[in-house]
Enzyme design. Sequence first.
Site, PDB file in Angstrom:
ATOM      1  N   GLU A 264       0.833  -1.210   0.000  1.00 55.47           N
ATOM      2  CA  GLU A 264       0.000   0.000   0.000  1.00 55.47           C
ATOM      3  C   GLU A 264       0.864   1.255   0.000  1.00 55.47           C
ATOM      4  OE1 GLU A 264      -3.122   0.047  -0.488  1.00 55.47           O
ATOM      5  OE2 GLU A 264      -3.916  -1.890   0.139  1.00 55.47           O
ATOM      6  N   ARG A 268       0.530   3.768  -3.149  1.00 55.13           N
ATOM      7  CA  ARG A 268      -0.108   5.068  -2.867  1.00 55.13           C
ATOM      8  C   ARG A 268       0.923   6.166  -2.650  1.00 55.13           C
ATOM      9  NH1 ARG A 268      -5.767   3.801   0.223  1.00 55.13           N
ATOM     10  NH2 ARG A 268      -5.753   1.563  -0.095  1.00 55.13           N
ATOM     11  N   ASP A 397      -4.704  -9.772  -8.359  1.00 56.97           N
ATOM     12  CA  ASP A 397      -4.946  -8.786  -9.420  1.00 56.97           C
ATOM     13  C   ASP A 397      -3.754  -8.019  -9.992  1.00 56.97           C
ATOM     14  OD1 ASP A 397      -4.776  -7.470  -6.958  1.00 56.97           O
ATOM     15  OD2 ASP A 397      -6.764  -6.560  -7.042  1.00 56.97           O
ATOM     16  N   GLU A 531     -12.461   0.286  -9.838  1.00 58.86           N
ATOM     17  CA  GLU A 531     -12.105  -0.665 -10.912  1.00 58.86           C
ATOM     18  C   GLU A 531     -13.045  -0.665 -12.112  1.00 58.86           C
ATOM     19  OE1 GLU A 531     -12.178  -1.445  -7.654  1.00 58.86           O
ATOM     20  OE2 GLU A 531     -10.022  -1.554  -7.256  1.00 58.86           O
TER      21      GLU A 531
HETATM   22  C1  DMJ Z   1      -6.536   0.423  -4.846  1.00 50.17           C
HETATM   23  O1  DMJ Z   1      -5.786   0.755  -3.747  1.00 50.17           O
HETATM   24  C2  DMJ Z   1      -5.682  -0.179  -5.905  1.00 50.17           C
HETATM   25  O2  DMJ Z   1      -6.360  -0.105  -7.099  1.00 50.17           O
HETATM   26  C3  DMJ Z   1      -5.306  -1.591  -5.643  1.00 50.17           C
HETATM   27  O3  DMJ Z   1      -4.618  -2.183  -6.698  1.00 50.17           O
HETATM   28  C4  DMJ Z   1      -6.490  -2.452  -5.309  1.00 50.17           C
HETATM   29  N1  DMJ Z   1      -7.626  -1.761  -4.867  1.00 50.17           N
HETATM   30  C5  DMJ Z   1      -7.663  -0.450  -4.392  1.00 50.17           C
HETATM   31  C6  DMJ Z   1      -8.977   0.225  -4.717  1.00 50.17           C
HETATM   32  O4  DMJ Z   1     -10.064  -0.599  -4.802  1.00 50.17           O
END
Ligand code: DMJ
Length: 639
Positions: A264, A268, A397, A531
Amino acid sequence: LLPLSGRRLPPLNLGASAFPHHRATLRLSEKFILLLILSAFITLCFGAFFFLPDSSKHKRFDLGLEDVLIPHVDTSKGGKNLGGFLIHGQGGHDEHRHREEEERLRNKIRADHEKALEEAKEKLKKSRDEIQAEIQTEKNKVMQELKKKDSKPLPPVPLPNLIGINSGEPADPDIREKRNKVKEMMKHAWDNYRQYGWGHNELKPIARKGHSTNIFGNSQMGATIVDALDTLYIMGLHDEFREGQEWIDKNLDFSVNSEVSVFEVNIRFIGGLLAAYYLSGQEVFKIKAVQLAGKLLPAFNTPTGIPWAMVNLKSGVGRNWGWASAGSSILAEFGTLHMEFVHLSYLTGDPVYYNKVMHIRKLLQKMDRPNGLYPNYLNPRTGRWGQHHTSVGGLGDSFYEYLLKAWLMSDKMDTEARKMYDDAIEAIEKHLIRKSNGGLTFIGEWKNGHLERKMGHLTCFAGGMFALGADGSRDDKAGHYLQLGAEIAHTCHESYDRTTLKLGPEAFKFDGGVEAVAVRQNEKYYILRPEVIETYWYMWRFTHDPKYRQWGWEATQAIDKYCRVSGGFSGVKDVYSSSPTYDDVQQSFFLAETLKYLYLLFSNDDLLPLDNWVFNTEAHPLPVLHLANTTLSGNPAYR
Ligand code: DMJ
């Protein structure tokens, strides 16, 4: 030489009692022996006179508790230093001077002691608060010094082509109006965070106070500020951008005793800071990104080099989530570092970041994959897979996303990444992608040899990924992958359209007569996730089919109607209920991703064109690195 502390030889006693039994009858040979001994003694004394060290050549200070011996090596005043021996030419005068010097030093030491004693007495007279304040001031000084050291300039690196940082203003007044609406929503989200949650990670828009979760540890790292910066920038909200920059410059500090999620923080914070740097050119963002990356590096100190999920920013101690199978690290976490880490090596000229992510890739390439699929869990101690679960949604993902994007951001030079992506997608299509009875294409989850016919909101990003990867696909199946992207977009739109609020649930099923609908209560929430809108935007860029703008507008209106509160935007707990309750969290990704993708959907394509920019998984745009005719490790920036 006799060491001062060493034992001296017993003196030779040659007085009258030395040879009593020989005194009367001294014969010639005895006289001769005596003479010989005498002359040897004289030679010894003579030698000693010249060669024994002179005690005056050492100063000895009695300091009460300790003895300090200072060898006198003064060559400036007529003495000569001969390889450690000192020969003086001014005997008595020097001794006098040394004594004076000794006295002066003794007095100084005494005075220093007294002064320290006085200061200690003064301190004890102060209150506890005063003492604490003084300690804090000292600490601050040290911190300032450290900061100065940390902010030393990085080596200059030529910036890649930064094309398309423009307004992207659409000519069509209707589209312009929609875009302005999205901008207004961004302003509402930001202003409320600014007012009620400033410096906190996120905002509670109903309670009107700061909010945080364990992914950011226990510290206030201003996650929303960092995540929102580039969205503010491309929307032309420059005053807000500057406010954010100022906060980051003055307050964003990573030397905190806080355990954060490596993934994260990477997507971010590092992603957000790097994008802000590339867009605005402000050095402070690059410096902060590099400082933070340094704090994440200890997470890679595992037996395999697969990083821990969490790391303490201060101690560097890492560990994994308690819930993860058999102490495993998570595929979507350790597999979603590549883009940011390659940019860090590019910008610093330090290969350490690049090497870390390439090591992960090499390790994964060597491993067996059940049915060609990558399980979500990998143990960083043993290097073995945990449970055989595979997902293109949560836990898996963005690993797939970053394989494709590694290739794109290398100007399509990193063909190894492209091959890994193609292989993975082939296996996913074969084992996980199915059509429902009603004709909806969905991506299920593989659990121990069984396909679960359920799709997460998170999985909906894959529509955009398939479209993005269409060009350059194996066997020239571009049309096929664009079609697959469109089908996923359609399915995800259905998951929104089949709800009361026209907002998508967290997970939806294709089983037992149910299609694209959440069944369990705890899967009915919508937490402002991006998404589905992300996929609409990619599909719009590649097809210009107006339905994607239409679907994006439906989502914009639904969010504004059901998630907007006077203190910002909140997630809702049940998208099938006409009177939803709020979760009271304004997620930082709402500003970073959801609103950015909506804004781009209603902008011209020349704003951040996809030939020149690759968006990280948190929607932070990073420029394509044109490294043609060179391998990454051979590029001067990596040496
Ligand atoms: C985000 O922090 C990013 O897109 C991450 O890859 C997965 N999901 C969250 C938002 O849903």
